[in-house]
Structure formats: C-alpha cells, structure tokens
Scaffold this active site. Structure first.
Site, PDB file in Angstrom:
ATOM      1  N   SER A 107      60.891 -36.238 -53.243  1.00  0.00           N
ATOM      2  CA  SER A 107      61.968 -35.365 -53.794  1.00  0.00           C
ATOM      3  C   SER A 107      63.366 -35.552 -52.379  1.00  0.00           C
ATOM      4  CB  SER A 107      61.827 -34.096 -54.123  1.00  0.00           C
ATOM      5  OG  SER A 107      63.122 -33.642 -53.871  1.00  0.00           O
ATOM      6  N   VAL A 108      64.372 -36.143 -52.545  1.00  0.00           N
ATOM      7  CA  VAL A 108      65.160 -36.254 -51.513  1.00  0.00           C
ATOM      8  C   VAL A 108      65.651 -34.858 -51.914  1.00  0.00           C
ATOM      9  CG1 VAL A 108      68.207 -37.621 -51.550  1.00  0.00           C
ATOM     10  CG2 VAL A 108      65.897 -39.086 -52.869  1.00  0.00           C
ATOM     11  N   ARG A 109      66.180 -33.937 -52.345  1.00  0.00           N
ATOM     12  CA  ARG A 109      66.496 -33.030 -51.945  1.00  0.00           C
ATOM     13  C   ARG A 109      65.405 -32.501 -51.470  1.00  0.00           C
ATOM     14  NH1 ARG A 109      67.877 -33.742 -57.575  1.00  0.00           N
ATOM     15  NH2 ARG A 109      69.823 -34.399 -57.845  1.00  0.00           N
ATOM     16  N   LYS A 188      61.742 -21.768 -57.282  1.00  0.00           N
ATOM     17  CA  LYS A 188      60.211 -22.142 -56.455  1.00  0.00           C
ATOM     18  C   LYS A 188      59.607 -21.278 -55.986  1.00  0.00           C
ATOM     19  CE  LYS A 188      59.486 -26.389 -54.932  1.00  0.00           C
ATOM     20  NZ  LYS A 188      60.002 -27.669 -53.710  1.00  0.00           N
ATOM     21  N   HIS A 221      55.703 -29.122 -61.196  1.00  0.00           N
ATOM     22  CA  HIS A 221      54.917 -30.383 -61.182  1.00  0.00           C
ATOM     23  C   HIS A 221      54.205 -31.269 -61.241  1.00  0.00           C
ATOM     24  CE1 HIS A 221      59.749 -30.889 -61.095  1.00  0.00           C
ATOM     25  NE2 HIS A 221      59.979 -30.578 -61.934  1.00  0.00           N
ATOM     26  N   GLY A 222      53.560 -30.129 -61.100  1.00  0.00           N
ATOM     27  CA  GLY A 222      51.677 -30.178 -60.635  1.00  0.00           C
ATOM     28  C   GLY A 222      51.267 -30.869 -58.805  1.00  0.00           C
ATOM     29  N   LYS A 223      52.760 -29.581 -57.921  1.00  0.00           N
ATOM     30  CA  LYS A 223      52.006 -30.484 -56.689  1.00  0.00           C
ATOM     31  C   LYS A 223      51.285 -28.861 -55.511  1.00  0.00           C
ATOM     32  CE  LYS A 223      55.668 -34.056 -56.480  1.00  0.00           C
ATOM     33  NZ  LYS A 223      56.980 -33.858 -55.876  1.00  0.00           N
ATOM     34  N   HIS A 225      53.085 -25.548 -56.154  1.00  0.00           N
ATOM     35  CA  HIS A 225      53.650 -24.467 -56.662  1.00  0.00           C
ATOM     36  C   HIS A 225      54.802 -24.746 -57.796  1.00  0.00           C
ATOM     37  CE1 HIS A 225      56.721 -28.607 -55.646  1.00  0.00           C
ATOM     38  NE2 HIS A 225      57.079 -27.686 -56.458  1.00  0.00           N
TER      39      HIS A 225
END
Length: 317
Positions: A107-109, A188, A221-223, A225
């Site tokens: 993720s660039v952001r 988030k 997104h499965g990470k 969080h």
C-alpha cells in the site's frame, strides 16, 4: 498499490543484496523508452540516470496518459523509497528470496503515512528506529506480525479503549498517491496488542461502531486490522482484496488471510472473504456481498442500552 520493484532495485554484495532507491529521472527515462516485450520484466538501465523499474510497471506511475499512478517526481516518493530500502537493508535478503520480496504488492498510502509518522516529533516512531523499521517490514509484508497500534500507518485517532484504536485515514492530504474524491472518508481499527481480547472491550467497540458509524461497513483486508468503509465502496474494496490475494498466491507469497472477529466484521464481508479463501471466482464471491444474510443472534444482549439516542452519529449521511 504497487510492487516493491517500483521503488528500488537490488545490488548484489557478497552473498546478499543491498537495495537502492530509484531516482525520478531514471523512472521518467524508462516511461519514455521503447522496450522489447522479452525485456519488460527486467530492470531498465537509463544509461544516464542509473537503474529504473521494469517497464511492465509503467502503469504504477502518474503520467499524462495515466493519472491513477504515483506522483514519482515528488519528494515524498524519494522518502518512501528511501524508507523501504532502509528496512530491506536491515535484514538479509538472499538470491533465492529477492524476486519474491520485490514482487510483493504494498500500500503506497500506508508507506506515506509511515513517513509522516517518522517526521512527527511527538510520535513514538520519531524516537525509535527499531520500531520504525519493524513498522515498515510489517507494511511491506516481510514480517508475519500484524499491524498493531504502535506499528500502524497512523492517522487521526477518533476512538480508543484498552484493546482497540480507531483511526480516521488522512489520504486526502497525501502527496504521493492522494485520494481525489473529496467525499472520501474511511477508518482503520488496530489492536493495541496482538493477544486475546476480553468480551467487554469487544462490546465497547461494537457499541461505538453501531451508534457512531452506522452508515459504514466493518471489513478486513486480511492483515490483522479492521477497516470501516462506506457501503458504497465495499465492491471496490472487494475487487482490490481479491486481486491482491490472487497475486500473492500466484507469486508464491502465501500470506495467511486473517478473517478476524466475526462479531465485529460485517456479515456479508465475512462470507465474501471466506468464499475467496476457499478458491471461488470473484463473481461467485461478490454475489455474497449483495445477498440478504440471515441475521445472527446478538452475541451481546442489551448492547443498545450502552448509548443514549442523542449520541447517534450523523457521520456518513
């Protein structure tokens, strides 16, 4: 989203690699170059400005023909690329690992937010290089640890209890890949620690979400969080999550997709991600997003008494 190979290239030193960030002139040169199809996946030598990314990643950069890519001529690109290299150079990457590392989609952001945290003298990442590098390695998928509150990408904290922290994301203000839709609003939720959570703390979070964020869906997104997003953007998130999941599997980056707590996640999203993990097609999985689900019995009796009616949120209306 972009592959790590869009930011840096590997230089072999003895038995491991050192990573060097690209400069904007080398990238600009690559974007104008005519390259044979057989060389599209190879790093490009600009001759004058050094090594540039493989031409197959041209669409990752903002050009007159593609406004959806990264603003690679900004100072933020240099900062993000340098931060990635700093993290990769803190570990040993061998010849057998280098292709897998560089193919990872990140993720660039998220990475821009870590730069902003690093530059904030009030932030713990400003004071701890060890924690900063740990945060980056988690962000680029090299660490198996989940993103907790201390290692999170950051933003504006809008809720916190003993177990969770909820952040309002600040992508509208970004330089490298800003969100252009001025109506964008997203949150988030990170775990303060990666350990079992008491039912009372889960109940506090669900009460907050139900009363203050009732126009939003809670997804993952499965990470490790949670994301709190507008219902209108759920299908877009589904496309991205599915594409990343398939790409990681194709490239051998078998990362475990964390479904998280079913009591917190929106029912339809839980069904979508479960179906995706079972190997179903995107079309089959996405049907579950729009299917009426049988409401499960409330695991927390009397939850509605936790908030007064005048506290009901207008966010998202």
């Amino acid at each position: 989203m972009a592959e790590l190979a869009c930011f840096c290239y590997p230089h072999l030193e003895n038995d491991s690699y050192r990573f060097i960030p690209f400069n904007s002139l080398a990238i600009k040169c690559m974007l104008t170059a005519k390259v044979d199809k057989k060389d599209q996946d190879k790093f490009y030598n600009s001759i004058i400005y050094g090594i540039a990314p493989p031409p197959q990643f041209k669409k990752r950069y903002n050009t007159s023909d593609n406004s959806r890519g990264m603003n690679y001529e900004t100072s933020m690109f240099n900062k993000v690329a340098a931060l990635i290299c700093e993290a990769l150079n803190s570990i040993k990457v061998t010849q057998s690992d280098v292709a897998s590392v560089l193919s990872k989609i990140v993720s660039v952001r998220h990475l821009e937010n870590l730069v902003l945290r690093r530059e904030n003298h009030q932030d713990v990442l400003f004071h701890s290089k060890e924690l900063l590098l740990k945060s980056v390695l988690i962000a680029i998928g090299h660490s198996k640890e989940i993103e907790t509150t201390a290692t999170a990408e950051g933003g504006e904290i809008v809720f916190q209890n003993a177990a969770f922290t909820m952040w309002k994301l600040t992508y509208l203000e970004h330089k490298l890949m800003p969100i252009l839709d001025q109506n964008f609003i997203e949150y988030k939720i990170t775990l303060n620690e990666d350990k079992p959570i008491s039912e009372s703390h889960v109940k506090e979070l669900i009460a907050e979400l139900r009363w203050q964020y009732n126009k939003f869906a809670v997804i993952t997104h499965g990470k490790g969080h949670y994301r709190v997003v507008k219902y209108s953007s759920v299908a877009n998130h589904a496309d991205r999550v599915y594409a990343t999941f398939k790409s990681n599997n194709k490239n051998g980056n078998m990362i475990e997709f964390n479904l998280l707590d079913q009591r917190i996640i929106w029912q339809n999203w839980y069904a979508f991600t479960s179906s995706m993990k079972q190997g179903n097609t995107l079309e089959i999985c996405k049907k579950l997003l729009f299917q009426k689900m049988k409401r499960e019995s409330n695991p927390f009796k009397g939850l509605s008494t936790d908030r007064k009616m005048d506290e009901v949120s207008q966010i998202g209306i």
